[in-house]
Scaffold this motif. Sequence first.
Motif, PDB file in Angstrom:
ATOM      1  N   ALA A  46       0.846  -1.195   0.000  1.00 38.94           N
ATOM      2  CA  ALA A  46       0.000   0.000   0.000  1.00 38.94           C
ATOM      3  C   ALA A  46       0.881   1.244   0.000  1.00 38.94           C
ATOM      4  N   GLY A  47       0.399   2.287  -0.660  1.00 36.73           N
ATOM      5  CA  GLY A  47       1.127   3.542  -0.706  1.00 36.73           C
ATOM      6  C   GLY A  47       1.983   3.720  -1.944  1.00 36.73           C
ATOM      7  N   SER A  68      -3.120   4.221  -2.434  1.00 36.80           N
ATOM      8  CA  SER A  68      -2.774   4.730  -1.107  1.00 36.80           C
ATOM      9  C   SER A  68      -3.138   3.775   0.028  1.00 36.80           C
ATOM     10  N   ALA A  69      -4.289   3.114  -0.050  1.00 32.10           N
ATOM     11  CA  ALA A  69      -4.734   2.300   1.083  1.00 32.10           C
ATOM     12  C   ALA A  69      -4.951   0.837   0.724  1.00 32.10           C
ATOM     13  N   HIS A  87      -4.994  -7.320   3.590  1.00 29.33           N
ATOM     14  CA  HIS A  87      -5.691  -6.080   3.255  1.00 29.33           C
ATOM     15  C   HIS A  87      -6.330  -6.201   1.870  1.00 29.33           C
TER      16      HIS A  87
END
Length: 149
Positions: A65-66, A70-71, A108
Motif C-alpha cells: 500500500a502507498g 494509497s490504502a 488487506h
Amino acid sequence: MEWYCQSFAELSAKHMYQILKLRQDVFVVEQDCAFPDIDGIDPEVWHFYGVDNDEVVAYTRLIDAGISYSAALSIGRVVIVPEARGTGLSYELMERSIIEVRKLFGNHDIKIGAQSHLAGMYGKLGFIQSSDEYLEDGIPHITMTLKGE
C-alpha cells in the motif's frame, strides 16, 4: 514449475532480464503500446514468478500500500508467455500472487488496474469492479478490488 518471490536485490541478472523481456514482448510489442514499462518502482516491490525449463513463463509485481494505491495492496504487470494462454496458468499465477502479497504485507484489500477484457477472469478470483472504465496507455482498463478477510 518452480515459483519464486524475491525482492529486487535478490533477483538474478538472468531472471531480471527474462522478466523484462517477457514484459516488453507482451505489453509493448504484442499489445503495440509504447509506454514506460520500466517505471521506477521495480526496486521498491516484490517480484513473483514461475520458471519452467529455465525460462520465466509467468510473472507479477507484488506492491505494498502507498505505492500504486494509497490504502490497498496491488498486484501488477500480470503476464504469462503467450504459448501458456488458455492452460489455467493465469489463474494459478494470480491465486499464488494473492497469497504471496498478503504474506508479505497483511490481509488487506488488493486493487488491480485490469485490462477491461480480462474482468471476467479476475472476477472468477473474487475481484469486483470498483471504477468506471478508463484508458491507460490507450487500452481500456478498470480498477478491481479484492476485499481483505
